[in-house]
Design a protein around this motif. Structure first.
Motif, short mmCIF file in Angstrom:
data_model
loop_
_atom_site.label_atom_id
_atom_site.label_comp_id
_atom_site.label_asym_id
_atom_site.label_seq_id
_atom_site.Cartn_x
_atom_site.Cartn_y
_atom_site.Cartn_z
N SER A 1 5.18 -0.65 2.21
CA SER A 1 4.71 0.63 1.70
C SER A 1 5.41 0.89 0.37
CB SER A 1 5.03 1.73 2.71
OG SER A 1 4.54 2.96 2.23
N VAL A 2 4.64 0.81 -0.73
CA VAL A 2 5.18 0.94 -2.08
C VAL A 2 4.16 1.69 -2.93
CG1 VAL A 2 5.87 -0.34 -4.15
CG2 VAL A 2 6.44 -1.24 -1.90
N ASP A 3 4.63 2.63 -3.72
CA ASP A 3 3.77 3.29 -4.69
C ASP A 3 3.92 2.53 -6.00
OD1 ASP A 3 2.54 4.91 -6.59
OD2 ASP A 3 3.23 6.78 -5.68
N ALA B 1 -7.11 -1.27 -5.10
CA ALA B 1 -7.20 0.16 -4.81
C ALA B 1 -8.57 0.67 -5.25
CB ALA B 1 -6.10 0.92 -5.54
N SER C 1 2.87 2.98 -8.82
CA SER C 1 3.00 3.79 -10.03
C SER C 1 4.45 4.18 -10.30
CB SER C 1 2.13 5.05 -9.94
OG SER C 1 2.66 5.96 -9.01
N HIS D 1 -5.21 -6.38 -7.19
CA HIS D 1 -5.10 -4.91 -7.16
C HIS D 1 -6.44 -4.42 -6.63
CE1 HIS D 1 -5.10 -0.76 -8.60
NE2 HIS D 1 -3.79 -0.85 -8.39
N THR E 1 0.84 -1.19 0.00
CA THR E 1 0.00 0.00 0.00
C THR E 1 0.87 1.24 0.00
OG1 THR E 1 -1.76 1.17 1.19
CG2 THR E 1 -0.12 0.01 2.51
N ARG E 2 0.29 2.35 -0.42
CA ARG E 2 1.01 3.62 -0.31
C ARG E 2 0.91 4.18 1.10
NH1 ARG E 2 -1.26 7.26 -5.05
NH2 ARG E 2 -3.19 6.44 -4.17
N ARG E 3 -0.06 3.71 1.86
CA ARG E 3 -0.27 4.21 3.23
C ARG E 3 0.69 3.55 4.20
NH1 ARG E 3 -6.81 3.90 3.57
NH2 ARG E 3 -7.19 4.93 1.58
N SER E 4 0.73 4.10 5.40
CA SER E 4 1.54 3.48 6.45
C SER E 4 0.65 2.56 7.27
CB SER E 4 2.17 4.55 7.34
OG SER E 4 1.18 5.12 8.16
N GLU F 1 10.21 1.60 -7.21
CA GLU F 1 9.66 1.05 -5.97
C GLU F 1 9.13 -0.37 -6.19
OE1 GLU F 1 7.14 3.41 -3.50
OE2 GLU F 1 8.25 5.27 -3.95
#
Length: 89
Positions: free
Chosen positions: A50-52, A81, A54, A79, A23-26, A58
Motif C-alpha cells: 500500500s503506497v501512494d 490507475a 504521489s 501504471h 496500490t493506495r487501497r488496502s 512512500e
C-alpha cells in the motif's frame, strides 16, 4: 480492476514468477484477496504494498524495501490507475 487484470495476464500468459502490486487501497477487498490467492497458487511470489505514488517518501520506501528483498531485479512497471464508468475503452 485494470491492475489485477494486468497481474493475471503477467502470471498466466507471460509466466512472471515475482510480482509486486502497489496500490493506495488496502487488500481488504474480497475480490483482491481471491485474485491474489489464485496468482500465488501459480507458484508466483506476489507482494501487495500500500503506497501512494504521489508521495516521494512512500515511493522511496517502496524501492528501498524492494532492494532489500530477495526478489529479482525490476523488469517492468505498469501504471494502471484509472476509473471506468460503464464506457468502452
Amino acid at each position: 480492476g485494470l491492475g489485477l487484470t494486468i497481474a493475471q495476464w503477467l502470471v498466466k500468459d507471460c509466466k512472471v514468477r515475482a510480482l509486486v502490486l502497489v496500490t493506495r487501497r488496502s487488500v481488504a477487498d474480497p475480490r483482491v484477496e481471491t485474485t491474489l490467492s489464485a496468482l500465488r497458487s501459480e507458484e508466483t511470489t506476489v507482494l501487495f504494498q500500500s503506497v501512494d505514488v504521489s508521495l516521494k517518501p512512500e515511493v522511496d520506501a517502496l524501492f528501498h524495501f524492494l532492494q532489500e528483498s530477495n526478489l529479482p531485479p525490476i523488469r517492468g512497471i505498469f501504471h494502471a490507475a484509472g476509473v471506468l464508468k460503464d464506457q468502452l475503452v
